[in-house]
Design an enzyme around this catalytic site. Structure first.
Site, PDB file in Angstrom:
ATOM      1  N   ARG A  70       0.813  -1.213   0.000  1.00  0.00           N
ATOM      2  CA  ARG A  70       0.000   0.000   0.000  1.00  0.00           C
ATOM      3  C   ARG A  70       0.846   1.261   0.000  1.00  0.00           C
ATOM      4  O   ARG A  70       0.365   2.329  -0.358  1.00  0.00           O
ATOM      5  CB  ARG A  70      -0.986  -0.006   1.172  1.00  0.00           C
ATOM      6  CG  ARG A  70      -2.231   0.827   0.875  1.00  0.00           C
ATOM      7  CD  ARG A  70      -3.230   0.906   2.013  1.00  0.00           C
ATOM      8  NE  ARG A  70      -3.539  -0.357   2.613  1.00  0.00           N
ATOM      9  CZ  ARG A  70      -3.114  -0.745   3.816  1.00  0.00           C
ATOM     10  NH1 ARG A  70      -2.369   0.046   4.551  1.00  0.00           N
ATOM     11  NH2 ARG A  70      -3.451  -1.920   4.300  1.00  0.00           N
ATOM     12  N   TYR A 124     -13.252  21.614 -13.911  1.00  0.00           N
ATOM     13  CA  TYR A 124     -13.607  20.312 -14.478  1.00  0.00           C
ATOM     14  C   TYR A 124     -14.914  19.828 -13.830  1.00  0.00           C
ATOM     15  O   TYR A 124     -15.062  19.875 -12.605  1.00  0.00           O
ATOM     16  CB  TYR A 124     -12.451  19.370 -14.160  1.00  0.00           C
ATOM     17  CG  TYR A 124     -12.529  17.981 -14.693  1.00  0.00           C
ATOM     18  CD1 TYR A 124     -12.613  17.742 -16.057  1.00  0.00           C
ATOM     19  CD2 TYR A 124     -12.474  16.887 -13.827  1.00  0.00           C
ATOM     20  CE1 TYR A 124     -12.651  16.444 -16.543  1.00  0.00           C
ATOM     21  CE2 TYR A 124     -12.507  15.594 -14.301  1.00  0.00           C
ATOM     22  CZ  TYR A 124     -12.603  15.383 -15.665  1.00  0.00           C
ATOM     23  OH  TYR A 124     -12.636  14.103 -16.139  1.00  0.00           O
ATOM     24  N   ASP A 196      -5.543  22.613 -10.197  1.00  0.00           N
ATOM     25  CA  ASP A 196      -5.604  21.503 -11.152  1.00  0.00           C
ATOM     26  C   ASP A 196      -4.792  21.948 -12.367  1.00  0.00           C
ATOM     27  O   ASP A 196      -5.241  22.753 -13.170  1.00  0.00           O
ATOM     28  CB  ASP A 196      -7.064  21.217 -11.519  1.00  0.00           C
ATOM     29  CG  ASP A 196      -7.213  20.028 -12.474  1.00  0.00           C
ATOM     30  OD1 ASP A 196      -6.248  19.715 -13.197  1.00  0.00           O
ATOM     31  OD2 ASP A 196      -8.309  19.435 -12.511  1.00  0.00           O
ATOM     32  N   LYS A 221      -3.764  12.181 -18.807  1.00  0.00           N
ATOM     33  CA  LYS A 221      -3.675  13.021 -20.000  1.00  0.00           C
ATOM     34  C   LYS A 221      -2.240  13.043 -20.549  1.00  0.00           C
ATOM     35  O   LYS A 221      -1.832  12.115 -21.212  1.00  0.00           O
ATOM     36  CB  LYS A 221      -4.198  14.422 -19.670  1.00  0.00           C
ATOM     37  CG  LYS A 221      -5.547  14.410 -18.916  1.00  0.00           C
ATOM     38  CD  LYS A 221      -6.680  13.887 -19.776  1.00  0.00           C
ATOM     39  CE  LYS A 221      -7.978  13.604 -19.025  1.00  0.00           C
ATOM     40  NZ  LYS A 221      -8.517  14.620 -18.164  1.00  0.00           N
TER      41      LYS A 221
HETATM   42  C1  LIG Z   1      -9.446  14.538 -17.159  1.00  0.00           C
HETATM   43  C2  LIG Z   1      -9.292  15.591 -16.133  1.00  0.00           C
HETATM   44  C3  LIG Z   1      -9.300  15.276 -14.787  1.00  0.00           C
HETATM   45  C4  LIG Z   1      -9.600  13.880 -14.271  1.00  0.00           C
HETATM   46  O1  LIG Z   1      -8.746  12.900 -14.686  1.00  0.00           O
HETATM   47  P1  LIG Z   1      -9.212  11.359 -14.725  1.00  0.00           P
HETATM   48  O2  LIG Z   1      -7.932  10.636 -14.726  1.00  0.00           O
HETATM   49  O3  LIG Z   1     -10.024  11.232 -15.969  1.00  0.00           O
HETATM   50  O4  LIG Z   1     -10.024  11.091 -13.501  1.00  0.00           O
HETATM   51  C5  LIG Z   1      -9.095  16.282 -13.877  1.00  0.00           C
HETATM   52  N1  LIG Z   1      -8.910  17.548 -14.279  1.00  0.00           N
HETATM   53  C6  LIG Z   1      -8.907  17.900 -15.573  1.00  0.00           C
HETATM   54  C7  LIG Z   1      -8.691  19.313 -15.932  1.00  0.00           C
HETATM   55  C8  LIG Z   1      -9.111  16.934 -16.545  1.00  0.00           C
HETATM   56  O5  LIG Z   1      -9.155  17.287 -17.826  1.00  0.00           O
END
Ligand SMILES: *Cc1c(COP(=O)(O)O)cnc(C)c1O
Length: 411
Positions: A70, A124, A196, A221
């Protein structure tokens, strides 16, 4: 490599190659650094040579110390260390099983019942859903603010405000925020600033030196980069890093070593991919600006985007994600445009090697700021969000040219 830590004077491009490759993670005692990338260490149980080592293991809760699955093993540690080495000012990085898990993990580590969270209106959508659902249930009030309005942001602060969640550029409409100014307002009042930073990544925007307390990314991403894994991360200075780490262990959030190895592989080429996507996105956005069918291009690298001046001031790179809005038209015409594209997949997420197109409907999610944006015509509401991948930009332009003809036939 005698030392695992990348020297301070190396540029991010070089760090992407050298980071996270400790000799003990890429080799054996007899043959350190035997291979280039750390192996996939699949492990729940970690074995101890003796009782004294087992006892010591409890107290040393840090990446690099074997204890139990973990807390990760070398594959996850290598990824976290590599991310830390390209995140200026970070003491460490915590990995989460998705970007949304990173957002949730960070907010749960920061907020307690009775607190107020301020959230940018272009956040988001799942961040909003979390605030309206689980955070509301635990007694946290969330208030949304116009991403471009510092005055109303400051006015929204009250003595219960504990944290602010920023996203710059914001999802869908791409406004760039004055992150240093907001972070400074927060710091002066003891409010935790969270960013973010998925769009820019640490390569395009150095969050912590700009005053942010906790920066997070959906590794799904740009870092993954191949649309084949989900992961998230959060990085911070020592104090917040320790808390995030303890909280993620309490919640039992772990990432699989197989996914960590894929993310590490993606990270090595992230700089190249981002440079290429940025170049193509710039070219395509400029081309779209010249099309009669297009009312507005919402691309942080282009002057038509709200906050483009801030992007020029604060950012060191871009990416392939941006939006544009049709001049008039209809929802059906927009659907026909997207359906007509042959080189753009229709699907969510972004940051992979392939181009994607999805409809843009910000009015559905915004509550504290206007759509269409100030200065836009009320009829110009139908937009498309594009992810520009690694295809040839000329081919993508040709594909969109024929799709505009289909769109025009619907008008
Ligand atoms: C896609 C995305 C997320 C979330 O990512 P996941 O891995 O799909 O949960 C968070 N913030 C932004 C700006 C995103 O484009």
């Amino acid at each position: 490599m005698s030392s695992h830590h990348t020297p301070d004077d190396l540029t991010p491009a070089t760090r992407l190659v050298t980071s996270g490759r400790r000799p003990e993670w890429t080799g054996t005692g007899d043959h350190p650094s035997a291979v280039v990338s750390p192996a996939v260490w699949r492990a729940s149980t970690h074995l101890y040579p003796d009782m004294a080592t087992l006892r010591a293991g409890h107290s040393q809760n840090a990446d690099g110390n074997f204890y139990y699955g973990r807390r990760g093993a070398p594959t996850q540690w290598a990824l976290a260390e590599a991310l830390t080495e390209i995140e200026p000012g970070a003491a460490g990085t915590v990995l989460y099983p998705s970007g949304v898990a990173a957002i949730a993990g960070v907010l749960l580590a920061v907020l307690k019942p009775g607190d107020v969270l301020l959230m940018t209106d272009n956040a988001y959508e799942p961040s909003r859903t979390l605030a309206r659902g689980m955070l509301a249930d635990m007694g946290v009030d969330t208030r949304w603010f116009d991403p471009t309005d510092l005055v109303s942001f400051e006015a929204a602060i009250c003595n219960r405000t504990r944290a602010v969640l920023l996203e710059s550029p914001g999802s869908l409409t791409m406004e760039v925020q004055d992150v240093p100014a907001i972070a400074a307002l927060c710091r002066a009042r003891g409010i935790v600033s969270i960013l973010d930073n998925t769009w820019a990544s640490s390569l395009g925007f150095a969050a912590l030196p700009h005053g942010i307390d906790i920066t997070l990314m959906a590794l799904t991403k740009h870092v993954g980069g191949h649309s084949d894994l989900m992961m998230g991360s959060a990085a911070a200075g020592a104090e917040w890093y320790d808390r995030l780490r303890r909280h993620s262990q309490m919640l039992g959030t772990v990432v699989s070593p197989d996914d960590a190895a894929l993310a590490l592989r993606g990270l090595r080429t992230m700089g190249l991919r981002l440079a290429r996507e940025t170049e193509s996105a710039n070219r395509i956005a400029e081309w779209l600006e010249g099309r009669a069918e297009v009312a507005r291009v919402l691309c942080p690298m282009r002057p038509g985007c709200v906050g483009h001046d801030l992007w020029l001031r604060d950012f060191t790179g871009g990416c392939g994600l941006f939006s544009f809005v049709f001049r008039g038209g209809s929802s059906a015409g927009r659907d026909a445009f997207i359906d007509a594209l042959t080189l753009f997949g229709i699907g969510f997420s972004w940051g992979g090697f392939e181009s994607l197109a999805t409809p843009l409907d910000p009015a559905r999610v915004r509550t504290a700021s206007a759509w269409p944006l100030p200065g836009m015509d009320a009829a110009d509401v139908f937009g498309v969000r594009l992810t520009i991948g690694l295809e040839d930009a000329g081919d993508l332009i040709a594909d969109m040219t024929q799709a505009f003809a289909v769109w025009a036939a619907h008008a």
